[in-house]
Design a protein around this motif. Structure first.
Motif, mmCIF file in Angstrom:
data_model
loop_
_atom_site.group_PDB
_atom_site.id
_atom_site.type_symbol
_atom_site.label_atom_id
_atom_site.label_comp_id
_atom_site.label_asym_id
_atom_site.label_seq_id
_atom_site.Cartn_x
_atom_site.Cartn_y
_atom_site.Cartn_z
ATOM 1 N N PHE A 108 -2.795 10.970 -4.890
ATOM 2 C CA PHE A 108 -3.355 9.676 -5.288
ATOM 3 C C PHE A 108 -3.790 9.666 -6.751
ATOM 4 C CE2 PHE A 108 -3.962 9.828 -0.668
ATOM 5 C CZ PHE A 108 -3.373 8.635 -0.291
ATOM 6 N N GLY A 109 -2.999 10.322 -7.594
ATOM 7 C CA GLY A 109 -3.286 10.327 -9.028
ATOM 8 C C GLY A 109 -4.467 11.181 -9.422
ATOM 9 N N GLY A 110 -5.051 11.906 -8.463
ATOM 10 C CA GLY A 110 -6.204 12.745 -8.779
ATOM 11 C C GLY A 110 -7.525 11.997 -8.831
ATOM 12 N N TRP A 111 -7.515 10.698 -8.492
ATOM 13 C CA TRP A 111 -8.732 9.899 -8.610
ATOM 14 C C TRP A 111 -9.831 10.356 -7.651
ATOM 15 C CZ3 TRP A 111 -9.683 7.140 -12.668
ATOM 16 C CH2 TRP A 111 -8.646 6.534 -13.388
ATOM 17 N N CYS A 152 -12.298 3.494 -9.861
ATOM 18 C CA CYS A 152 -11.330 4.514 -9.424
ATOM 19 C C CYS A 152 -10.541 4.037 -8.214
ATOM 20 C CB CYS A 152 -12.047 5.827 -9.107
ATOM 21 S SG CYS A 152 -12.806 6.631 -10.520
ATOM 22 N N TYR A 153 -11.246 3.483 -7.240
ATOM 23 C CA TYR A 153 -10.549 3.006 -6.044
ATOM 24 C C TYR A 153 -9.616 1.841 -6.377
ATOM 25 C CZ TYR A 153 -12.724 5.891 -2.440
ATOM 26 O OH TYR A 153 -13.079 6.952 -1.645
ATOM 27 N N MET A 159 -1.938 1.105 -7.188
ATOM 28 C CA MET A 159 -0.798 2.008 -7.114
ATOM 29 C C MET A 159 -0.313 2.217 -5.683
ATOM 30 S SD MET A 159 -2.205 4.852 -9.830
ATOM 31 C CE MET A 159 -0.882 6.023 -9.608
ATOM 32 N N TYR A 160 -1.251 2.265 -4.722
ATOM 33 C CA TYR A 160 -0.904 2.704 -3.370
ATOM 34 C C TYR A 160 -1.252 1.717 -2.267
ATOM 35 C CZ TYR A 160 -0.647 7.227 -5.738
ATOM 36 O OH TYR A 160 -0.330 8.243 -6.594
#
Length: 465
Positions: A108-111, A152-153, A159-160
């Motif tokens: 998840f992009g590292g978030w 962040c969320y 993206m997801y």
């Protein structure tokens, strides 16, 4: 530590003589005062506030690694070639090739790594912070954490869609069982509602607190204005974009977003800059709402990517032949025996863009070129828009000058000329103290006032206002 070692040695000597001695276990259990672990941290207001600086430094790592790659790189404004023959980076991303075999980002992009830290801030503020912090500070830090977690969320949501919604610092609290730590993805609607709730809590807590962190550098840290910008973005996105089980549409979210952007424009004293360059070259200017710090020489961290990847530098390909870019009658390419160099930095003087005397690339130490904008990007600028003059380098070899020099163009006509190197010079390099080479010592705006105006205009378009 020296005293501990001395006592250990003394204990050994005493034991060797058969004498009874007291255990030094208490001394061995001592922790160095600057050894920060959960047991020794979160004991003072200074440590709570110092954590915010650490989080800002951690967030800086996402500026290029995720935010550029998931944003501008996917915008359709890049070509799949370069003018120096080097390989284009991230071609799949540029072409929007995103599938099971090409996810582009893992985890998840590292978030979630950032989110874990914001979860800890909230946990500490709700526990140790009750005794250690005054209410203004405690609520202010929680307001920042809720806003940053929502940010962040929201990046993950765009993206997801639906993602795992982790709100508790499980591992910190001693949970290491992977089966218990596993969390299924929430639906898109659940995720979006969670984000809306988080940013709402952030704004409510800011309203209950007068706390301002680092007032002289407040745009480096999350603020109520940043939360309102985020809230406006979230509701505008909610209205526009259908994702998973979330259906777009309806004017209610647009009206809500409009109100947030109007608040940002009217309630915080922000002001548009009088010229385009000062937005990028003046730290803490009146347009900056939330920025990532790259202009501090104390930090020694500068924004070198992706800027340097737009430029053909001395290290590229035929650097030994002392040229960076050439053009012949057939287009871009090498011309045997001729070296057409570009590299005069263009600056505004007396209302006009002129060349500086020194050549910027004489002290450039960048890597190879990886990205190139399309010429079509230039067409998006109105003729009266001064940002159109901010493309660098713009040059054309006239018949008279061919083989001798290149010309910078104050007025670039894309019908006749090409963009060479194709870098927008909103980020301008400078020589850092103690260095012989250019660095991009400039902050990176995440939210700025012009963005609020743009999104407000978008809301008004939707409302036929």
């Amino acid at each position: 530590m020296k005293n501990i070692i001395s006592k250990i040695l003394l204990g050994s000597i005493v034991a060797g003589t058969g004498m009874v001695y007291m255990s030094c276990a208490n001394e061995l259990d001592m922790k160095p005062q600057d050894w920060y672990v959960p047991e020794t941290f979160w004991k003072t207001k200074t440590e709570f506030e110092g954590n915010q600086i650490a989080l800002a430094n951690q967030f800086r790592g996402f500026t290029y690694q995720v935010m550029f790659s998931a944003g501008e790189l996917r915008s359709g404004i890049f070509t799949l070639s370069t003018i120096d023959g080097s390989g284009t980076a991230d071609a799949d991303v540029i072409q929007q090739v995103v599938d099971v075999s090409h996810p582009q980002f893992s985890n998840f992009g590292g978030w979630h790594g950032m989110i874990a830290n914001y979860n800890e801030v909230l946990y500490r503020c709700e526990n140790e912070g009750v005794e250690i912090l005054d209410e203004d500070t405690r609520k202010g830090l929680m307001a920042m954490a809720y806003g940053q977690r929502a940010y962040c969320y929201f990046q993950m949501y765009k993206m997801y869609g639906g993602v795992p919604l982790r709100t508790v610092p499980d591992v910190l609290l001693g949970e290491y069982d992977p089966e218990k730590l596993y969390m299924a993805r929430a639906t898109a609607e659940e995720t979006l509602n969670f984000i809306k709730d988080d940013v709402k809590k952030s704004i409510e807590l800011f309203n209950e607190s007068n706390y301002v962190f680092k007032s002289n550098k407040k745009d480096y840290y999350w603020s109520k204005a940043a939360s309102e910008m985020l809230a406006g973005e979230v509701y505008l996105w909610s209205a526009k974009v259908a994702t998973g089980d979330h259906a777009a549409g309806g004017t209610s979210d647009i009206q809500t977003a409009k109100g947030y952007f109007e608040n940002v424009i009217g309630n915080y004293g922000f002001a548009l800059q009088s010229d385009f360059y000062s937005i990028w070259t003046s730290s803490h200017n009146k347009e900056a709402i939330f920025s990532v710090c790259y202009s501090s020489e104390e930090d020694g961290v500068y924004y070198t990517s992706p800027e340097t990847n737009f430029l053909w530098a001395r290290t590229t390909g035929a650097a030994g032949n002392n040229y960076w870019s050439t053009m012949d009658d057939d287009g871009w390419g090498k011309i045997s025996g001729k070296a057409y160099r570009f590299g005069r930095w263009c600056e505004e003087k007396d209302g006009k863009l002129t060349q500086r005397t020194s050549k910027v690339w004489d002290k450039a130490n960048f890597g190879v070129m990886r990205y190139l904008y399309k010429n079509a990007l230039y067409y998006h600028f109105d003729e009266a828009d001064s940002r159109g003059d901010a493309f660098y380098p713009q040059y054309h070899l006239t018949d008279a000058d061919r083989g001798t020099k290149t010309l910078m163009l104050n007025k670039f006509d894309p019908h006749d000329y090409k963009l060479a190197g194709c870098f927008v010079i909103k980020f301008r390099p400078s020589i850092i103290a103690g260095s012989n080479y250019y660095q991009f010592k400039v902050d990176v705006p995440v939210y700025r006032l012009a963005d609020a105006h743009l999104k407000l205009a978008e809301c008004c378009n939707y409302l036929d206002d």
